[in-house]
Write a protein that holds these residues in place. Structure first.
Motif, PDB file in Angstrom:
ATOM      1  N   VAL A 343      20.107  68.670  11.132  1.00 56.07           N
ATOM      2  CA  VAL A 343      19.184  67.865  10.351  1.00 56.07           C
ATOM      3  C   VAL A 343      18.915  66.577  11.113  1.00 56.07           C
ATOM      4  N   ASP A 344      17.696  66.098  11.026  1.00 58.61           N
ATOM      5  CA  ASP A 344      17.295  64.866  11.700  1.00 58.61           C
ATOM      6  C   ASP A 344      17.705  63.682  10.825  1.00 58.61           C
ATOM      7  N   VAL A 345      18.688  62.942  11.297  1.00 59.17           N
ATOM      8  CA  VAL A 345      19.207  61.806  10.518  1.00 59.17           C
ATOM      9  C   VAL A 345      18.111  60.772  10.272  1.00 59.17           C
ATOM     10  N   ARG A 346      17.175  60.664  11.201  1.00 62.12           N
ATOM     11  CA  ARG A 346      16.096  59.685  11.048  1.00 62.12           C
ATOM     12  C   ARG A 346      15.202  59.990   9.853  1.00 62.12           C
ATOM     13  N   SER A 347      15.224  61.227   9.358  1.00 58.42           N
ATOM     14  CA  SER A 347      14.362  61.590   8.230  1.00 58.42           C
ATOM     15  C   SER A 347      15.018  61.336   6.876  1.00 58.42           C
ATOM     16  N   ILE A 348      16.289  60.948   6.872  1.00 59.45           N
ATOM     17  CA  ILE A 348      16.997  60.794   5.592  1.00 59.45           C
ATOM     18  C   ILE A 348      16.419  59.647   4.771  1.00 59.45           C
ATOM     19  N   ALA A 349      16.286  58.473   5.363  1.00 61.62           N
ATOM     20  CA  ALA A 349      15.759  57.327   4.611  1.00 61.62           C
ATOM     21  C   ALA A 349      14.323  57.561   4.155  1.00 61.62           C
ATOM     22  N   PRO A 350      13.416  58.057   5.019  1.00 62.20           N
ATOM     23  CA  PRO A 350      12.064  58.354   4.529  1.00 62.20           C
ATOM     24  C   PRO A 350      12.046  59.392   3.414  1.00 62.20           C
ATOM     25  N   TYR A 351      12.896  60.407   3.528  1.00 60.74           N
ATOM     26  CA  TYR A 351      12.969  61.440   2.494  1.00 60.74           C
ATOM     27  C   TYR A 351      13.388  60.826   1.166  1.00 60.74           C
ATOM     28  N   HIS A 352      14.427  60.007   1.209  1.00 60.89           N
ATOM     29  CA  HIS A 352      14.886  59.320   0.010  1.00 60.89           C
ATOM     30  C   HIS A 352      13.771  58.450  -0.567  1.00 60.89           C
ATOM     31  N   GLY A 353      13.128  57.664   0.285  1.00 66.38           N
ATOM     32  CA  GLY A 353      12.068  56.781  -0.173  1.00 66.38           C
ATOM     33  C   GLY A 353      10.893  57.525  -0.774  1.00 66.38           C
ATOM     34  N   ALA A 354      10.532  58.655  -0.165  1.00 60.86           N
ATOM     35  CA  ALA A 354       9.408  59.431  -0.674  1.00 60.86           C
ATOM     36  C   ALA A 354       9.718  60.015  -2.044  1.00 60.86           C
ATOM     37  N   LEU A 355      10.937  60.517  -2.230  1.00 60.49           N
ATOM     38  CA  LEU A 355      11.309  61.067  -3.537  1.00 60.49           C
ATOM     39  C   LEU A 355      11.297  59.990  -4.621  1.00 60.49           C
ATOM     40  N   VAL A 356      11.831  58.818  -4.300  1.00 66.50           N
ATOM     41  CA  VAL A 356      11.835  57.721  -5.277  1.00 66.50           C
ATOM     42  C   VAL A 356      10.399  57.343  -5.633  1.00 66.50           C
ATOM     43  N   ALA A 357       9.559  57.163  -4.620  1.00 66.83           N
ATOM     44  CA  ALA A 357       8.170  56.773  -4.872  1.00 66.83           C
ATOM     45  C   ALA A 357       7.435  57.842  -5.667  1.00 66.83           C
ATOM     46  N   PHE A 358       7.655  59.106  -5.344  1.00 64.74           N
ATOM     47  CA  PHE A 358       7.009  60.184  -6.067  1.00 64.74           C
ATOM     48  C   PHE A 358       7.391  60.167  -7.539  1.00 64.74           C
ATOM     49  N   LEU A 359       8.685  60.113  -7.827  1.00 62.76           N
ATOM     50  CA  LEU A 359       9.127  60.165  -9.215  1.00 62.76           C
ATOM     51  C   LEU A 359       8.614  58.965 -10.007  1.00 62.76           C
ATOM     52  N   ARG A 360       8.599  57.796  -9.378  1.00 61.51           N
ATOM     53  CA  ARG A 360       8.087  56.604 -10.070  1.00 61.51           C
ATOM     54  C   ARG A 360       6.575  56.637 -10.267  1.00 61.51           C
ATOM     55  N   SER A 361       5.873  57.470  -9.479  1.00 63.45           N
ATOM     56  CA  SER A 361       4.419  57.551  -9.608  1.00 63.45           C
ATOM     57  C   SER A 361       3.987  58.542 -10.670  1.00 63.45           C
ATOM     58  N   LEU A 362       4.911  59.353 -11.184  1.00 58.76           N
ATOM     59  CA  LEU A 362       4.546  60.379 -12.144  1.00 58.76           C
ATOM     60  C   LEU A 362       4.119  59.762 -13.478  1.00 58.76           C
ATOM     61  N   PRO A 363       2.989  60.190 -14.021  1.00 58.38           N
ATOM     62  CA  PRO A 363       2.646  59.758 -15.376  1.00 58.38           C
ATOM     63  C   PRO A 363       3.667  60.337 -16.359  1.00 58.38           C
ATOM     64  N   ILE A 364       4.186  59.515 -17.220  1.00 56.00           N
ATOM     65  CA  ILE A 364       5.199  59.968 -18.179  1.00 56.00           C
ATOM     66  C   ILE A 364       4.531  60.307 -19.509  1.00 56.00           C
TER      67      ILE A 364
END
Length: 364
Positions: A343-364
């Motif tokens: 696994v590319d360690v450099r992708s861990i922080a972006p992956y985490h950030g993208a998931l957080v941003a995605f979930l926070r962008s969801l209309p509830i």
């Protein structure tokens, strides 16, 4: 709560998790892997445990069970490997080891994301331990027990691309009979294995192995066996195992019952066929709003977020069967199921950030 992730701390937890030989044949190791990830979560969350077919799983959420806006799904089981593959090693930006890419690192990232957002959003974390052997006792079992969501993100490897389509899966066995004789006098017998090979060849003539990647139906001859215990016997029976992957739209296979599929393959081969397992193709509408939001979140952290098809089947098909859309979205790397997995360690922080941003962008 801060949405950043401590990458080095997560890599250390990943190394410990990779060292757990969580293969299907080791139920204690499956439970150990599950418990390790659960132990990384903060206290006060509801941990609902499941068990089916000797495979443990868990669903974690804040408060009481309900219909979730989103579920983060990760599997902690891995395919078997030699002992050295369970000794993780770091080489620069690559973390090597069985499950590094498929998908223990992604599961730990999902757990970290969930820990950040569990009290803020109606989301759940789903951890299973049987995806590599079909997912019937993990994801499918939980769905059968009433677990539902509007949308599911599965952490399978994708380099932060969004997997909206995967091929269906069909496992079949083909059988041929004959009668035995001494191998020195083959004209006195009827070699079932030769008959079987003819049937397999007929199926492969209909679905030839592509010379390069194609989005089409493929057949893998996984095993041929006879009851012979000696060289000098003409076999009187033979069996072949076929692993067939097919995309949506295949007129021969999509939407057919197991009996219809067996009849189709048997007609091609001229031999009896039984269907052992079948799962339909999985497809999510690329225009669904959640897909666009996930793509935007990936682009915001420097990745393409492009749509991707996957040839292999995953647990998304169980959600599809229940009418729930699921996509795969995971970190970067390569070599899953091989001795070179990383696994590319450099992708861990972006992956985490993208998931957080995605979930926070969801209309509830």
């Amino acid at each position: 709560m801060d949405a950043e992730v401590d990458v080095e701390a997560l890599v250390r937890r990943a190394e410990e998790l990779i060292a757990v030989e969580s293969v299907a044949e080791r139920p204690a190791a499956l439970l150990q892997a599950l418990d390790r990830v659960l132990a990384s979560l903060p206290p006060g969350l509801t941990v609902e445990r499941f068990e089916s077919g000797g495979k443990p799983s868990a669903l974690v959420y804040a408060g009481s069970r309900r219909h979730f806006r989103a579920i983060l799904n990760g599997h902690l089981d891995v395919v078997p490997g030699t002992p050295d593959l369970f000794r993780p090693r770091r080489e620069g930006d690559r973390l090597h080891g069985r499950g590094a890419h498929d998908m223990k690192v992604a599961a730990l990232v999902m757990a970290a994301v969930f820990a950040t957002l569990a009290e803020e959003l109606p989301v759940a974390l789903q951890l299973v331990t049987d995806e590599e052997v079909g997912g019937l006792h993990g994801t499918a079992h939980q769905i059968a027990r009433g677990v539902t969501a509007d949308f599911v993100v599965i952490g399978e490897q994708s380099a932060l691309r969004v997997v909206t389509e995967s091929r269906g899966l069909l496992h079949a066995r083909m059988w041929a009979g004959g009668h035995t004789a001494h191998a020195a006098y083959p004209w006195l017998g009827d070699n079932a294995l030769l008959t079987l090979m003819g049937g397999v060849s007929a199926v492969l003539d209909r679905y030839p192995v592509p010379a390069e990647e194609q989005w089409t139906t493929t057949v893998n001859l996984a095993r041929i066996e006879t009851p012979n215990g000696a060289y000098n016997q003409v076999p009187d029976s033979a069996t072949a195992w076929l692993d067939i992957r097919y995309p949506a739209g295949d007129p021969d296979l999509e939407g057919r019952s197991p009996a219809e599929l067996a009849r189709h393959l048997g007609d091609l081969a001229g031999l009896p066929v039984t269907v052992e397992a079948v799962s339909p193709p999985h497809r999510v509408d690329p225009g669904r709003p959640e897909v666009g939001l996930l793509q935007a979140a990936a682009r915001a952290v420097g990745y393409s977020g492009e749509l991707l098809r996957k040839h292999g089947a995953g647990d998304g098909r169980h959600y599809a069967a229940a009418g729930i859309d699921a996509v795969a979205f995971g970190p970067a790397g390569d070599g899953q199921h091989s001795a070179a997995e990383w696994v590319d360690v450099r992708s861990i922080a972006p992956y985490h950030g993208a998931l957080v941003a995605f979930l926070r962008s969801l209309p509830i």
